[in-house]
Design an enzyme around this catalytic site. Structure first.
Site, short mmCIF file in Angstrom:
data_model
loop_
_atom_site.label_atom_id
_atom_site.label_comp_id
_atom_site.label_asym_id
_atom_site.label_seq_id
_atom_site.Cartn_x
_atom_site.Cartn_y
_atom_site.Cartn_z
N TYR A 117 9.75 66.83 22.66
CA TYR A 117 11.18 66.71 22.94
C TYR A 117 11.93 66.76 21.61
CZ TYR A 117 10.03 65.84 27.77
OH TYR A 117 9.54 65.98 29.04
N ASN A 167 14.23 65.17 19.87
CA ASN A 167 14.43 64.10 18.89
C ASN A 167 13.19 63.76 18.07
OD1 ASN A 167 16.92 64.10 20.04
ND2 ASN A 167 16.81 62.04 20.88
N TYR A 218 14.91 71.76 31.55
CA TYR A 218 15.58 72.14 30.31
C TYR A 218 15.58 73.64 30.06
CZ TYR A 218 15.36 67.16 29.35
OH TYR A 218 15.51 65.80 29.43
N HIS A 237 20.37 73.70 24.35
CA HIS A 237 19.49 73.08 23.36
C HIS A 237 18.18 73.86 23.19
CE1 HIS A 237 20.08 69.67 20.89
NE2 HIS A 237 19.49 68.72 21.59
#
Length: 181
Positions: free
Chosen positions: A62, A64, A14, A19
Site C-alpha cells: 500500500y 504509505n 484501487y 493514486h
C-alpha cells in the site's frame, strides 16, 4: 541495475484510481516487453526484470509503506539508479513533469521511500489535479472523459521513461517530454 518503481495501491478497489498511475505505467511497459517475473514475498511487491539491467517494481505494501518494498529490492540488487513514477496532485491532469531529489510534496509513498532509502532518485510526476477532498480525489477513479487524457499522458510518459532509462539525462528528457495542462 536500474530500478523503476510504479507507485499505487493493490486490490481491485484501487484499480484505475488516480493514486495508481504509477502501477498503470508499469503495466503499460510490461504489456509491450518480454520480462521475467521475479516476484517473491521478500520483495513485498511484484518485481519484473527486462533484459539484464532493468527491474520494474509495483510495491504491494500500500502507498504509505512503499519504502519497505523499494528498500527490500534495492538492498538485494544494489541498484545504481532508481526512478519512481507517481501521481502528483499539484499538477493538472494531462501534465507530466520530471524531477530528481527534493521533498515528497506531501506524497506519502514518496515520504516512505525518502525515509528508508533517501531522496536522491529520479521522479516521473503524472498530474492528477487536486480535488476538494485530497484523499477522496486520489483514491477516486478517473471519469470517462479524463481517461482519454490519461491514456495519452501514459503513452507519452512511457516514451519518456524508456528514453530516460537509455540516456540517463533527466534535463534533456524533461525539456523534450514535459507536458503542461
Amino acid at each position: 541495475m536500474i530500478l523503476v518503481v510504479g507507485l499505487g495501491n493493490i486490490g481491485v478497489e484501487y484499480e484505475n484510481t488516480r493514486h495508481n498511475v504509477g502501477f498503470m505505467l508499469i503495466d503499460l511497459l510490461l504489456k509491450e516487453s518480454n520480462f521475467t517475473n521475479l516476484t517473491n514475498s521478500k520483495f513485498k511487491g511484484e518485481l519484473f526484470k527486462i533484459g539484464s539491467s532493468l527491474l520494474l517494481l509495483k510495491p504491494s505494501t500500500y502507498m504509505n509503506n512503499s519504502g519497505l518494498s523499494v528498500k527490500a529490492v534495492n538492498d538485494f540488487y544494489k541498484c545504481e539508479r532508481m526512478i519512481v513514477i507517481h501521481d502528483d496532485i499539484d499538477i493538472n491532469l494531462g501534465a507530466l513533469r520530471f524531477k530528481k531529489g527534493g521533498s515528497s510534496g506531501g506524497h506519502n509513498g514518496l515520504k516512505s521511500i525518502d525515509t528508508l532509502c533517501g531522496n536522491d532518485y529520479e521522479r516521473v510526476r503524472i498530474g492528477v489535479g487536486k480535488g476538494e477532498n485530497v484523499i477522496s480525489h486520489v483514491l477516486g477513479k478517473f471519469k470517462s472523459e479524463e481517461e482519454i487524457t490519461l491514456s495519452k499522458v501514459l503513452e507519452h510518459a512511457k516514451k519518456a521513461l524508456l528514453e530516460l532509462i537509455e540516456n540517463d539525462d533527466l534535463s534533456a528528457i524533461s525539456s523534450k517530454y514535459s507536458l503542461k495542462a
